[in-house]
Design an enzyme around this catalytic site. Structure first.
Site: not given
Ligand code: AMP
Length: 215
Positions: A13, A88, A127, A171
């Site tokens: 995203k 969210r 990442r 998550r």
């Protein structure tokens, strides 16, 4: 134009939102980035955010809404925004609808990026992002020229504390339990377009652009 980029942690995203900024001429609004910035400035609010973020839990809605409300008042967001990691929860989506309505705006499109869990874990654990300019790398898929320096600006590359496998799993559970139901909320309004999030950055970017501009 107001667009929501939707998907689990690690779906791409943030990376794709940055690419869309130039195409659409509206800013990226990432509540995750805003919370990390608040934490980095060491404020009491930043500390509260971090209690949830480092555990992989969602920050309570009432703390998030204020952030977004303030951000939408800034002049660069007058014509629209690309929402990344917000909303969210269903109450956040309802609040966003109300905020936009007051501005005479509404969500034009929700693009849901689909990526399976094993790939999400690989992406998040590899990442790295630049502390200075925010550029996002992946050690394997889009490696920086040196493992700890940004190729754009020379800033230091860091790994997010919540990008470890254990926290990513939490998550993901939060996403499944609290965020995925939003697909029903926006689906009823006919706003959702689903794109395959597997492929090169350009391939996925083109699918997202087509989903944003198509009927
Ligand atoms: P992100 O950078 O979007 O992956 O978000 C990182 C973390 O920030 C999440 O795991 C949550 O703890 C928190 N967070 C970011 N955006 C929200 C939101 N809209 N609602 C609740 N928590 C959020």
């Amino acid at each position: 134009m107001d667009v929501v980029l939707f998907g689990p942690p690690g779906a791409g995203k943030g990376t794709q939102a940055k690419r869309l900024v130039d195409k659409l001429g509206v800013p990226q609004i990432s509540t995750g980035d805003m919370m990390r910035a608040e934490k980095a400035s060491g404020t009491p609010l930043g500390k509260r955010f971090d209690e949830y973020m480092s555990a992989g839990k969602l920050v309570p809605d009432e703390l998030v809404l204020e952030l977004v409300e303030q951000r939408l008042k800034q002049p660069d967001a007058r014509e629209g925004a690309i929402f990344d990691g917000y909303p969210r929860t269903v109450p956040q989506a309802e609040a966003l609808d109300r905020m936009l309505e007051r501005l005479g705006r509404r969500i034009a499109r929700v693009v849901a990026i689909e990526v399976p869990l094993p790939e999400l874990i690989e992406r998040t654990v590899g990442r790295r992002s630049c502390e200075a300019c925010g550029h996002i790398y992946h050690l394997r898929y889009s490696p920086p020229p040196s493992p700890d320096r940004c190729g754009n600006c020379g800033g230091r590359l860091v790994q997010r504390k919540d990008d470890t496998e254990g926290v990513v799993r939490t998550r993901y559970e939060e996403y499944r339990a609290k965020t995925e139901p939003l697909l029903g909320y926006y689906g009823k309004k006919g706003l959702v377009r689903t794109v395959d999030g597997i492929g090169s950055l350009d391939e996925v970017g083109e699918r997202i652009e087509a989903a944003v501009s198509g009927e």
